[in-house]
Design a protein around this motif. Structure first.
Motif, PDB file in Angstrom:
ATOM      1  N   UNK A 510      71.867 -43.593 -50.276  1.00  0.00           N
ATOM      2  CA  UNK A 510      72.534 -44.011 -49.043  1.00  0.00           C
ATOM      3  C   UNK A 510      71.978 -45.318 -48.476  1.00  0.00           C
ATOM      4  N   UNK A 511      70.748 -45.659 -48.823  1.00  0.00           N
ATOM      5  CA  UNK A 511      70.176 -46.878 -48.269  1.00  0.00           C
ATOM      6  C   UNK A 511      70.944 -48.107 -48.756  1.00  0.00           C
ATOM      7  N   UNK A 512      71.512 -48.003 -49.939  1.00  0.00           N
ATOM      8  CA  UNK A 512      72.299 -49.120 -50.451  1.00  0.00           C
ATOM      9  C   UNK A 512      73.553 -49.313 -49.614  1.00  0.00           C
ATOM     10  N   UNK A 513      74.197 -48.213 -49.226  1.00  0.00           N
ATOM     11  CA  UNK A 513      75.378 -48.309 -48.366  1.00  0.00           C
ATOM     12  C   UNK A 513      75.015 -48.970 -47.038  1.00  0.00           C
ATOM     13  N   UNK A 514      73.859 -48.656 -46.515  1.00  0.00           N
ATOM     14  CA  UNK A 514      73.418 -49.255 -45.263  1.00  0.00           C
ATOM     15  C   UNK A 514      73.293 -50.772 -45.412  1.00  0.00           C
ATOM     16  N   UNK A 515      72.719 -51.222 -46.516  1.00  0.00           N
ATOM     17  CA  UNK A 515      72.585 -52.661 -46.755  1.00  0.00           C
ATOM     18  C   UNK A 515      73.950 -53.319 -46.943  1.00  0.00           C
ATOM     19  N   UNK A 516      74.854 -52.627 -47.616  1.00  0.00           N
ATOM     20  CA  UNK A 516      76.211 -53.156 -47.823  1.00  0.00           C
ATOM     21  C   UNK A 516      76.915 -53.352 -46.488  1.00  0.00           C
ATOM     22  N   UNK A 517      76.808 -52.365 -45.615  1.00  0.00           N
ATOM     23  CA  UNK A 517      77.452 -52.464 -44.307  1.00  0.00           C
ATOM     24  C   UNK A 517      76.875 -53.628 -43.510  1.00  0.00           C
ATOM     25  N   UNK A 518      75.579 -53.867 -43.687  1.00  0.00           N
ATOM     26  CA  UNK A 518      74.976 -55.017 -43.029  1.00  0.00           C
ATOM     27  C   UNK A 518      75.555 -56.323 -43.542  1.00  0.00           C
ATOM     28  N   UNK A 519      75.708 -56.441 -44.846  1.00  0.00           N
ATOM     29  CA  UNK A 519      76.265 -57.650 -45.428  1.00  0.00           C
ATOM     30  C   UNK A 519      77.718 -57.872 -45.009  1.00  0.00           C
ATOM     31  N   UNK A 520      78.459 -56.798 -44.805  1.00  0.00           N
ATOM     32  CA  UNK A 520      79.866 -56.910 -44.423  1.00  0.00           C
ATOM     33  C   UNK A 520      80.049 -57.047 -42.911  1.00  0.00           C
ATOM     34  N   UNK A 521      78.960 -56.962 -42.163  1.00  0.00           N
ATOM     35  CA  UNK A 521      79.046 -57.093 -40.712  1.00  0.00           C
ATOM     36  C   UNK A 521      79.680 -55.905 -40.016  1.00  0.00           C
ATOM     37  N   UNK A 522      79.605 -54.724 -40.630  1.00  0.00           N
ATOM     38  CA  UNK A 522      80.196 -53.520 -40.041  1.00  0.00           C
ATOM     39  C   UNK A 522      79.126 -52.810 -39.213  1.00  0.00           C
ATOM     40  N   UNK A 523      78.912 -53.334 -38.025  1.00  0.00           N
ATOM     41  CA  UNK A 523      77.800 -52.878 -37.191  1.00  0.00           C
ATOM     42  C   UNK A 523      77.941 -51.425 -36.763  1.00  0.00           C
ATOM     43  N   UNK A 524      79.145 -51.017 -36.372  1.00  0.00           N
ATOM     44  CA  UNK A 524      79.341 -49.641 -35.894  1.00  0.00           C
ATOM     45  C   UNK A 524      79.066 -48.625 -37.001  1.00  0.00           C
ATOM     46  N   UNK A 525      79.573 -48.908 -38.206  1.00  0.00           N
ATOM     47  CA  UNK A 525      79.347 -47.982 -39.307  1.00  0.00           C
ATOM     48  C   UNK A 525      77.879 -47.976 -39.727  1.00  0.00           C
ATOM     49  N   UNK A 526      77.250 -49.128 -39.655  1.00  0.00           N
ATOM     50  CA  UNK A 526      75.825 -49.195 -39.970  1.00  0.00           C
ATOM     51  C   UNK A 526      75.014 -48.363 -38.979  1.00  0.00           C
ATOM     52  N   UNK A 527      75.435 -48.384 -37.727  1.00  0.00           N
ATOM     53  CA  UNK A 527      74.738 -47.605 -36.710  1.00  0.00           C
ATOM     54  C   UNK A 527      74.824 -46.101 -37.026  1.00  0.00           C
ATOM     55  N   UNK A 528      75.983 -45.656 -37.497  1.00  0.00           N
ATOM     56  CA  UNK A 528      76.147 -44.251 -37.859  1.00  0.00           C
ATOM     57  C   UNK A 528      75.259 -43.880 -39.044  1.00  0.00           C
ATOM     58  N   UNK A 529      75.139 -44.784 -40.006  1.00  0.00           N
ATOM     59  CA  UNK A 529      74.268 -44.521 -41.143  1.00  0.00           C
ATOM     60  C   UNK A 529      72.809 -44.441 -40.712  1.00  0.00           C
ATOM     61  N   UNK A 530      72.404 -45.297 -39.781  1.00  0.00           N
ATOM     62  CA  UNK A 530      71.017 -45.227 -39.291  1.00  0.00           C
ATOM     63  C   UNK A 530      70.764 -43.895 -38.599  1.00  0.00           C
ATOM     64  N   UNK A 531      71.749 -43.397 -37.873  1.00  0.00           N
ATOM     65  CA  UNK A 531      71.598 -42.093 -37.221  1.00  0.00           C
ATOM     66  C   UNK A 531      71.399 -40.993 -38.262  1.00  0.00           C
ATOM     67  N   UNK A 532      72.099 -41.141 -39.410  1.00  0.00           N
ATOM     68  CA  UNK A 532      71.940 -40.125 -40.464  1.00  0.00           C
ATOM     69  C   UNK A 532      70.487 -40.127 -40.951  1.00  0.00           C
ATOM     70  N   UNK A 533      69.913 -41.300 -41.146  1.00  0.00           N
ATOM     71  CA  UNK A 533      68.524 -41.371 -41.603  1.00  0.00           C
ATOM     72  C   UNK A 533      67.586 -40.779 -40.556  1.00  0.00           C
ATOM     73  N   UNK A 534      67.839 -41.058 -39.297  1.00  0.00           N
ATOM     74  CA  UNK A 534      66.992 -40.527 -38.233  1.00  0.00           C
ATOM     75  C   UNK A 534      67.012 -39.003 -38.219  1.00  0.00           C
ATOM     76  N   UNK A 535      68.171 -38.419 -38.515  1.00  0.00           N
ATOM     77  CA  UNK A 535      68.311 -36.973 -38.460  1.00  0.00           C
ATOM     78  C   UNK A 535      67.860 -36.281 -39.746  1.00  0.00           C
ATOM     79  N   UNK A 536      68.041 -36.939 -40.887  1.00  0.00           N
ATOM     80  CA  UNK A 536      67.837 -36.267 -42.170  1.00  0.00           C
ATOM     81  C   UNK A 536      66.658 -36.778 -42.985  1.00  0.00           C
ATOM     82  N   UNK A 537      66.289 -38.027 -42.812  1.00  0.00           N
ATOM     83  CA  UNK A 537      65.188 -38.588 -43.603  1.00  0.00           C
ATOM     84  C   UNK A 537      64.446 -39.628 -42.783  1.00  0.00           C
ATOM     85  N   UNK A 538      63.816 -39.219 -41.690  1.00  0.00           N
ATOM     86  CA  UNK A 538      63.169 -40.192 -40.794  1.00  0.00           C
ATOM     87  C   UNK A 538      62.043 -40.975 -41.455  1.00  0.00           C
ATOM     88  N   UNK A 539      61.408 -40.401 -42.475  1.00  0.00           N
ATOM     89  CA  UNK A 539      60.284 -41.096 -43.114  1.00  0.00           C
ATOM     90  C   UNK A 539      60.737 -42.139 -44.117  1.00  0.00           C
TER      91      UNK A 539
END
Length: 587
Positions: A510-539
């Protein structure tokens, strides 16, 4: 194109071809059937190529036209580097195969999409239907491979039974006297009967015998099954076994091989396929070998026909002698999950299997791979700090037991790569690929490490081939292809591949998807992916330098991934970012 057994399809090439209206009616029948297991994009794909062919524009059907006119890709699409069309075409072929084995057994028109091309063919079924091949009363719905979603449900049930997911104690698994259990575990047997010659000529008889011998030879390279020749007998009558039967027809330069895998216990056909070849002088032996290799891969590799049929057999209960083998099925099913509980259950199951059967090389190899999975994802806080050492010990045990088992070598390759011994890892992977180049599981794993080492073109080519050939794996290969697109600078394609990956994908995917969203400028979707990491894999995002360095060998690749993550709002320490950039500039 695989339609199933020739007798079942009953195509008669000498009668009049179907009309346009008949073909369109058949297309509608297929598209409306629940047995045509294909997503909307593949239904559009099939309708497009049929429509173009009926309109006399079959010569225009290319990967580029399909990508731009069906998938909405732009003019930069390059079919040489992006395998999207080939992979979707493979899924359509498998969906048609399933349809004609089940709902379409009596349909008047047979639509095929020959392998290696996108132009469909239309044939009228012969009116005279041959007698049934088997005397079994098995309903047609039981004589087909289990689809991916169904197989996942089946294996979840098996996991609950074998690994204690449904509340059973893992310590009760594989009960028995482990100190005396030194015999080999049960694994499926495949009885290869001599292929039948339907043409009755000297050349066709030689071809039938040659194909039989080649298939047995290729099956022997897969250690997840035991190939048995038709003249041998099984040790016990209640063994779980499958019979592989084939019919060979040779007409001029055209060779057709029709094969089916039959469940020995009840005669149900669990898989069938048709292989057509144009024989060319001087290339007959090579073509024979390619056909036999394709048959063996479809039958014996992980996620292949035997795997899927075995999963169906273990749906309701797992006999005592089959629990170790069921553990291996469970590992493959849960390998891409982010849930630590299911991962630990599968791992515990494999640990018990190695204690009960200490010479079971496959269980040792998969146990090693499960440890590497934990290290790669950094998502389980309860993981032992000495996990890489344990992974190395398990891989070494597997290789010692079976030095020519590609699963054991795959485990060794993954351990070496995790240690940072990249050249040694790739050498082991290359040796394994030479032993069995027809194992798409190994091909994908080796291709990914080759790409991550910086050899993106060669590695991504192997990944593309593995994704196209594999019968059931979803998620891991698509996630790897997302990396290929990302580092090629095609972020739109990278997002599409990342979205096709398992929705329960692990943090490393999933970290690759996060980087892709950053490159595409999809800030809202990137924010949702960061929330997933915070909830499921904070480390996972807490030590990015170490996490990414374990996957990407070259500093320039690490720097490019950091770029995408920073654009997605991930906090990348400036020192780490500059360090990767400086190392990249020096190189």
């Amino acid at each position: 194109m695989a339609i199933g057994d020739q007798q079942d399809v009953g195509v008669e090439p000498t009668i009049s071809p179907p009309s346009r209206a008949e073909v369109l009616a058949q297309l509608e029948r297929i598209r409306l059937s629940a047995e045509f297991d294909a997503p909307d994009r593949d239904r559009k794909f099939l309708a497009y190529v049929i429509g173009e062919t009926l309109a006399g524009r079959g010569d225009r059907i290319k990967a580029y036209s399909i990508a731009t006119e069906v998938f909405g890709r732009d003019s930069s699409f390059d079919p040489q580097t992006d395998p999207a069309v080939r992979i979707e075409a493979g899924r359509i072929r498998r969906a048609l195969e399933r349809y004609y084995l089940v709902a379409g057994r009596s349909d008047p028109i047979v639509i095929r999409m020959p392998k290696g091309a996108y132009v469909p063919t239309f044939e009228r079924r012969a009116e005279k239907q041959p007698a049934p091949i088997m005397e079994s009363e098995t309903p047609p719905s039981e004589a087909v491979p289990v689809g991916w979603h169904e197989r996942r449900r089946v294996l979840l049930g098996a996991a609950a039974l074998v690994c204690g997911i449904a509340g059973l104690s893992a310590g009760l698994l594989l009960s028995g006297d482990e100190s005396t259990a030194t015999n080999r575990p049960n694994i499926p047997k495949v009885i290869v009967t001599p292929f039948e010659d339907l043409s009755g000529t000297r050349q066709s008889a030689m071809m039938a015998q040659g194909l039989t011998d080649e298939v047995v030879s290729y099956l022997a390279r897969f250690k997840e099954i035991v190939p048995v020749t038709g003249n041998d007998r099984l040790q016990t009558p209640d063994d779980h076994a499958y019979a592989l039967e084939g019919r060979v027809r040779l007409e001029g330069e055209r060779l057709r091989l029709v094969v089916k895998l039959v469940q020995r216990s009840d005669g149900a056909i669990v898989w069938a396929n048709t292989y057509d070849e144009r024989l060319q002088s001087g290339d007959i032996i090579d073509q024979q070998a390619r056909t036999a290799a394709a048959v063996s891969s479809a039958v014996a590799e992980p996620y292949g026909a035997v795997f899927q049929a075995s999963a169906a057999e273990l749906r309701h209960s797992v006999p005592e002698g089959w629990k170790p083998y069921a553990c291996t099925l469970t590992y493959y099913d849960h390998r891409g999950d982010a849930d630590p509980q299911s991962r630990r259950a599968a791992e515990d199951c494999l640990q018990r299997a190695t204690r009960q059967f200490p010479t079971y090389a496959t269980a040792w190899a998969l146990l090693s791979m499960s440890y590497v999975d934990v290290l790669r994802n950094r998502a389980d806080p309860s993981a032992s700090p000495g996990l890489l050492e344990q992974a190395g010990e398990a891989a070494s045990r597997a290789v010692d037991l079976a030095p020519f088992d590609v699963r054991a070598l795959e485990a060794q390759m993954l351990v070496l790569f995790a240690r940072g011994e990249v050249d040694a890892a790739l050498a082991v992977g290359a040796r394994a690929l030479a032993i069995n180049p027809n194992d798409s599981e190994l091909t994908g794993a080796y291709g990914l490490r080759l790409a991550q080492s910086g050899q993106w073109d060669a590695g991504c080519k192997l990944l593309s081939d593995a994704t196209e050939r594999n019968l059931g794996q979803t998620g891991a290969f698509e996630g790897a292809l997302a990396s290929c697109a990302y580092f090629a600078g095609d972020y739109v394609t990278a997002e599409r591949w990342a979205r096709l990956a398992n929705p329960h994908a692990s943090p490393a995917d999933r970290v690759l998807l996060l980087a892709v969203l950053g490159k595409l400028g999809k800030a809202d979707q990137a924010r949702e992916e960061r929330k997933w990491f915070e909830a499921n894999a904070p480390a996972f995002l807490g030590d990015l330098r170490q996490t990414i360095a374990a996957q990407l060998h070259r500093p320039e690749d690490q720097h490019r991934l950091f770029d995408g993550l920073r654009a997605a709002g991930v906090s990348v320490p400036e020192a780490e970012y500059q360090q990767a950039g400086t190392a990249s500039a020096i190189r």
